[in-house]
Design an enzyme around this catalytic site. Structure first.
Site, PDB file in Angstrom:
ATOM      1  N   VAL A 146       1.286  -1.374   0.083  1.00 40.90           N
ATOM      2  CA  VAL A 146      -0.386  -0.355   0.018  1.00 40.90           C
ATOM      3  C   VAL A 146       0.923   1.013  -0.061  1.00 40.90           C
ATOM      4  O   VAL A 146       1.867   1.580   0.298  1.00 40.90           O
ATOM      5  CB  VAL A 146      -1.641   0.385   1.416  1.00 40.90           C
ATOM      6  N   SER A 147       0.769   2.649  -0.338  1.00 40.98           N
ATOM      7  CA  SER A 147       1.071   3.697  -0.453  1.00 40.98           C
ATOM      8  C   SER A 147       1.537   4.193   0.550  1.00 40.98           C
ATOM      9  O   SER A 147       2.358   4.758   0.592  1.00 40.98           O
ATOM     10  CB  SER A 147       0.279   3.991  -2.101  1.00 40.98           C
ATOM     11  N   SER A 148       0.916   4.034   1.310  1.00 42.21           N
ATOM     12  CA  SER A 148       0.580   5.277   2.903  1.00 42.21           C
ATOM     13  C   SER A 148       0.239   4.313   4.401  1.00 42.21           C
ATOM     14  O   SER A 148      -0.317   3.129   4.359  1.00 42.21           O
ATOM     15  CB  SER A 148       0.343   7.133   2.675  1.00 42.21           C
ATOM     16  N   GLN A 201      -2.919   3.571   4.828  1.00 46.29           N
ATOM     17  CA  GLN A 201      -4.036   2.576   4.877  1.00 46.29           C
ATOM     18  C   GLN A 201      -3.403   1.062   4.940  1.00 46.29           C
ATOM     19  O   GLN A 201      -2.781   0.456   5.668  1.00 46.29           O
ATOM     20  CB  GLN A 201      -3.692   2.639   2.978  1.00 46.29           C
TER      21      GLN A 201
END
Length: 166
Positions: free
Chosen positions: A9-11, A14
């Protein structure tokens, strides 16, 4: 012949849970929380080093694996040299056969195209906003007079550390 999953996931905010659930059939899962733009993804690197001949690397979507077509091709080349298949669950891709390899390359190119179009639209939006007078970035903390005074004091040999204390 292991099934090896990779979830990203990007961050930090998340959740990986949805991807983990889809990868639960895998023998081992590498998990990562960082931007896809960054090529410094230690868990992806560890995953690519871990897989062996005959293994299958499983991801939920192509964009979880790579951010650009170039990066995707680099990963695909690395997997191919190790004789590791790639399986992408949501796009029904399996590079274990010719049709899967074709679909993989086509979707990679389409993903890159979408990324470039999105970047072009973003730049158009920024240019339009600037034309309307929208200011980007935070407000300046110093007046032009204060900046001039600081430059003058710096040219007189005052240390930056000292100037920052003022």
């Amino acid at each position: 012949m292991a099934m090896v999953g990779y979830a990203r996931v990007s961050s930090v905010g998340q959740s990986l849970e949805v991807q983990i659930e889809k990868l639960k059939h895998c023998d081992k899962i590498f998990k990562e929380k960082c931007s896809g733009v960054s090529y410094k993804r230690p868990r992806l690197k560890a995953c690519l080093e871990y897989v062996r001949e005959g293994d299958t690397l499983v991801v939920t979507r192509l964009d979880r694996l790579a951010r650009s077509t170039l990066h995707l091709c680099e990963i695909a080349e690395q997997l191919e040299s190790k004789q590791v298949n790639l399986q992408v669950l949501e796009q029904s891709i399996d590079t274990g056969d010719a049709t899967g390899r074709l679909l993989f390359n086509m979707l990679g190119a389409i993903s890159q195209f979408e990324t470039e179009i999105r970047a072009e639209r973003q730049m158009d939006g920024i240019q339009n906003a600037k034309a309307r007078g929208v200011q980007f970035g935070r407000k300046k903390q110093l007046t032009p007079g204060q900046c001039q005074e600081l430059r003058k004091r710096r040219s007189q040999g005052v240390l930056i550390k000292t100037l920052m204390e003022v």
